[in-house]
Design an enzyme around this catalytic site. Structure first.
Site, PDB file in Angstrom:
ATOM      1  CG  ASP A   1       0.250  44.994  10.775  1.00  0.00           C
ATOM      2  OD1 ASP A   1      -0.717  44.230  10.535  1.00  0.00           O
ATOM      3  OD2 ASP A   1       0.818  45.038  11.868  1.00  0.00           O
TER       4      ASP A   1
ATOM      5  N   GLY B   1      -0.380  49.043  27.327  1.00  0.00           N
ATOM      6  CA  GLY B   1      -0.594  48.083  26.253  1.00  0.00           C
ATOM      7  C   GLY B   1       0.665  47.317  25.913  1.00  0.00           C
TER       8      GLY B   1
END
Length: 995
Positions: free
Chosen positions: A820, A693
């Site tokens: 976040d 990722g």
């Protein structure tokens, strides 16, 4: 012939006249034509205006239109219609228009000065749009205007002075905008005003205008977070009809004026997060309707007036002040009191003896005071008490037997008191308690076998008491237990073998007790255990070799026992931060890794180990050659210094060479939970083939260790030395790296991803996490694998994530705001257990001048950012709650937070609009089993509550957890095939993102 022609002409004229009359009778009137101009000026992707057609004679049956008896348009209501474009000024051509509502759309222009041509308006609602620019000063020219709602837009600048000229205005709501002037004194001239709401605007510092005291009809005054300074004016005594007074989260100073308590209509007072000082004034008896009083986090001193407690209060929050004296007995007489928070003061005496007897008390927090006496018997008489926090006082006596029957309790903290006697047997097994803290008291007796009923317990802290007996075997059934601290008691017997089944256990501290027998077999099954402390007991037998295979153990203390035999060689696999095997009966060789002077203290008091570690024992003649050894050591030291100077000079001379491709130099390696592998083993695996990722901060690698374990390694991007502003780019990288390390290094919770260790060499920064086989929720939900997430699985993920956030907000000291929260930062283990990750922009919240910290930049991800955070930059838990609400909406709808189908809307706005226009069936993910529809709707309601545009309306994360836990008990009983948890997606997810 002429006669025939004349006859034909007459017939034609008659036909023409009839046709014209027929046509005119069905022609759209002038107001309809104006409305068609409005339709042409707006974008209407949802087709709300599709039935606005020139085929009608009047617009009175069109969507959103209402007419009077003369077919004249009097109302245009197009709320939540997905409209965008400029303000449709043609609406002001409608001569009888009195009500106009365009709320919850995407109107994205300024409001023109010509709005004043809407002469008949009495109500104007433009809330929740994208209006920009200044407020039109001509608005006050509309003679009959009574209600204005501009909430949640982007208006900036000042409130015009002309607004003081409104003749009939009753409501002025401009909350959540970008107004940056000051609250104008001119508003005090609007004698008809009943509600003035200007909260959550970044005003310039200014005082509360004295003139507002002239608003004798005012009922609601909401000025939260408006940058107000100075005192509350004495002129406010004129607000005789005021029932809601909210000036919280400002910087108001001075004492609370007694004039407030002369306002007999007050029901709610919110004064928290200011800089008030002095005593609470007298005059409470006048407030006969008061239900909520919140003056928390100020500088109040003095005592709690008895008059205050005689009022019909529902909520009393006076925490973190400097109040002293007694808590009046009369507070227990309030029939509506459900919340009492008085922590962080200097209160003394005892709690009111009838507290909880006359009202349905839910929350009691009096921690950090000087309170004493016994706990009242009736705290849970109504059976709804959820939080009982009494830490760091001087309470004495027993825990009332009645609390053992209080099934509603969820959070119990009694640490640091003088409580004694036996803990009621039923108290150990309360089914909903997740935190039980009885630390540092004088409790005696046994731990009851009824503890098996505490299925939700995650933290059990009973250290520093006088508990005796043995640890019940039933303790091993508490599958959610993360921490078991019972040190410094008189507990005896053997360690139950059932404890090895506690798969979530991270800390086990049973030191300084009277335990005997051996360490249970199967302890290797405690895969999450990172701290094991059994020191100062009577344990015997050999140290199990399997301890060396515990994957995250980094603290091991078995000192002051009677362990015998050899030290297992497998302990070398752990590379512990703390090792203490001293004062036992160990013998044989010390494993080579530990046969060094630095580990000497770890093995003291074991006569059978003498000779294997330098300095461990003191044989005769040891000092014979001391002078010679000192000289020899000095020579080597000088040579070493010369060598080091040469190395430093070489590195300085050729500093650029270190940037060549020679691998990662692991010079600053710090472990938090685990170092069961070589740092160079990690660096060897950081290859492109292992990338799983990429995120905004770096790449994520999957690393398979030589022992078969798997970890995830995030390598932060290397940046150039200077950014466009001339600052070192490494500064921001350092900030993000250090924030994540500092945050995750201290956090231990089953729903927070674990940070094993980190490396920071300056040029290379690595973070090593536990590997989550099922990757991120966002990827799994939005890459055509959502079918693997049935509703019970999604609900489990929601509840897990909520508990993780609740821990950050409420159980960390100081609290942590993630900033976040999004589906890509919720990772899933092999059983789809959810864990919060990525703390690179997290903020540890500390009060500064009793206010809320501001940030220099916006943190978060598009579609998840709370509306107020985008312009106030205030760090607040409410921002996380909004983002979490968006995650709930994702799981319910199956849609991403920003979808091209939404147009200019985000997911939250799309859900609100679609629910209003099309109903629930057009919102819920069609792949979900319809048998769960009612349950899904209940969870959706929680998501909508969390995404409220007003932060004050969003529940706390602790409240969200409670609501979800209540729903967990009401999951429909659908066929087993529909509710099973799927196995790990290890194979199919191997190459998917974990970032």
């Amino acid at each position: 012939m002429a006669l025939q022609l004349k006859h034909s002409t007459s017939i034609f004229l008659l036909f023409f006249t009839v046709s014209l009359s027929f046509h005119l009778s069905f022609a759209l009137n002038q107001e309809g034509l104006y409305l068609l101009r409005v339709k042409d000026s707006l974008s209407d992707p949802a087709g709300t205006l599709s039935n606005w057609s020139d085929r009608d004679a009047t617009p009175c049956h069109w969507t959103g239109i209402a007419c009077d008896s003369r077919n004249s348009v009097v109302s245009v209501i197009l709320s939540g219609a997905s409209l965008s474009g400029p303000f449709p000024i043609f609406l002001c051509r409608l001569p009888s228009l009195s009500t106009l509502s365009l709320s919850n759309n995407s109107i994205n222009s300024s409001l023109p000065l010509s709005i004043s041509s809407c002469r008949s308006l009495t109500s104007l609602d433009l809330s929740e749009n994208l209006f920009v620019g200044t407020l039109p000063h001509t608005l006050a020219d509309i003679p009959f205007l009574r209600h204005i709602n501009f909430e949640a837009n982007n208006f900036s600048g000042d409130i015009p002075e002309s607004y003081g000229n409104f003749r009939q205005l009753e409501t002025l709501r401009i909350t959540e905008n970008l107004l940056n002037g000051t609250v104008p004194a001119a508003l005090g001239r609007i004698k008809t005003l009943k509600s003035l709401e200007l909260a959550y605007n970044p005003f310039s510092p200014g005082r509360l205008p004295l003139e507002l005291g002239n608003l004798t009809n005012l009922e609601i005054l909401w000025l939260s977070d408006c940058n107000l300074v100075g005192p509350i004016p004495d002129t406010f005594v004129g607000l005789s009809r005021l029932w809601n007074f909210d000036v919280s989260a400002n910087r108001l100073t001075g004492s609370i004026p007694s004039v407030i308590f002369q306002l007999k209509s007050l029901i709610q007072i919110e004064l928290y997060k200011n800089l008030f000082t002095g005593k609470l004034p007298v005059g409470w008896s006048n407030l006969t309707e008061l239900k909520r009083f919140d003056a928390a986090m100020n500088g109040l001193t003095g005592t709690i007036p008895d008059e205050l407690c005689e009022l019909p209060l529902e909520s009393l929050n006076l925490y973190e002040n400097q109040l002293d004296g007694l808590i009046p007995e009369s507070i227990a007489k309030s029939p509506n009191l459900y919340e009492l928070r008085l922590f962080g003061n200097q209160l003394s005496g005892s709690l009111p003896s009838e507290l909880g007897k006359n009202s349905a008390l839910q929350t009691l927090d009096v921690s950090h005071n000087n309170l004493s006496g016994e706990m009242p018997e009736h705290l849970c008489q109504r059976g709804v008490l959820e939080e009982l926090v009494l830490i760091y006082n001087s309470f004495s006596g027993n825990i009332p037997e009645s609390l053992g029957k209080c099934q509603s309790l969820m959070r119990i903290r009694m640490r640091g008191n003088q409580l004694s006697g036996e803990v009621p047997a039923d108290f150990w097994g309360l089914p909903h308690v997740y935190l039980l803290d009885l630390d540092s008291n004088a409790f005696s007796g046994n731990i009851s076998h009824k503890i098996f009923g505490a299925k939700n317990l995650s933290t059990l802290s009973i250290s520093k008491n006088k508990l005796s007996g043995s640890i019940p075997n039933e303790t091993g059934s508490l599958k959610n237990l993360i921490e078991l601290s019972a040190h410094d008691n008189y507990i005896g017997g053997e360690i139950p073998s059932s404890l090895v089944h506690l798969g979530q256990l991270a800390k086990l501290d049973l030191s300084n007790n009277r335990l005997s027998g051996e360490i249970p077999r199967g302890i290797r099954h405690l895969k999450q255990l990172n701290e094991l402390n059994l020191a100062n007991n009577r344990l015997s037998g050999q140290i199990p070799d399997e301890i060396g295979s515990m994957p995250v153990l980094n603290y091991l203390d078995l000192s002051k026992n009677s362990f015998s035999g050899n030290i297992p060689l497998s302990l070398q696999n752990l590379k512990l931060n703390m090792l203490n095997l001293s004062n036992n009966q160990l013998s044989g060789e010390v494993p080579s890794l530990f046969a060094k002077g630095v580990y000497r203290d770890s093995f003291l008091g074991n006569p059978g180990l003498c000779g294997y570690v330098a300095g461990l024992c003191n044989p005769k003649g040891e000092n014979r050659n001391r002078v010679f050894l000192w000289i020899l050591s000095s020579i080597f030291a000088i040579a070493g210094i010369v060598f080091l100077v040469g190395v430093v000079w070489f590195i300085w001379k050729y500093k650029n060479v270190k940037k060549m491709n020679i691998g990662v130099t692991m010079t600053k390696w710090t472990s938090f939970h685990k170092l069961g592998f070589s740092e160079f083993e990690i660096s060897d695996c950081l290859k492109e083939a292992n990338v799983i990722g990429k995120g905004a901060s770096g790449k994520v690698y999957k690393v398979v260790l030589s022992n078969g374990e798997i970890v995830a390694v995030k390598k932060l991007w290397e940046r150039s030395d200077k950014n466009e502003n001339g600052f070192s780019s490494m500064d921001s990288e350092k900030d993000e790296f250090e924030i994540e390390v500092e945050t995750l290094g201290k956090v231990r919770h089953k729903n927070i991803v674990r940070l094993w260790c980190c490396c920071n060499t300056g040029s290379s920064k690595l973070l090593v996490y536990e590997y989550m086989p099922n990757g991120s929720l966002g990827d799994l939900l939005h890459i055509n694998k959502s079918k693997l997430l049935n509703w019970p699985t999604r609900f489990k993920i929601v509840l897990d994530a909520a508990e993780g956030l609740s821990y950050l907000h409420h159980d960390c000291v100081p609290s942590i705001v993630h900033r976040d929260v999004k589906s890509n930062n919720i990772l899933l283990d092999e059983d789809f257990g959810a864990k919060i990750s990525d703390f690179g922009v997290a903020k540890i919240v500390k009060t500064v001048n009793r206010g809320v910290e501001s940030m220099s930049v916006i943190a978060g991800s598009c579609g998840y950012i709370a509306p107020e955070y985008a312009y106030t930059l205030r760090v607040n838990e409410k921002s996380d709650i909004y983002s979490f609400g968006v995650v709930i909406l994702e799981l319910v709808t199956g849609r991403t937070p920003t979808d091209p189908d939404f147009g200019e809307k985000d997911l939250a706005m799309w859900v609100y609009t679609t629910l209003d226009q099309k109903g629930i069936d057009n919102v819920v993910d069609p792949s979900l089993n319809s048998g769960f529809k009612e349950h899904i709707c209940r969870v959706l309601d929680i998501g909508l509550l969390c995404t409220s545009s007003l932060p004050i309306n969003r529940p706390s994360m602790r409240r969200v957890v409670k609501m979800l836990q209540a729903l967990a008990n009401n999951m429909p009983n659908v066929a087993e095939k529909d509710v099973k948890i799927f196995p790990s997606l290890y194979n199919v997810y191997d190459q998917e993102s974990m970032a």
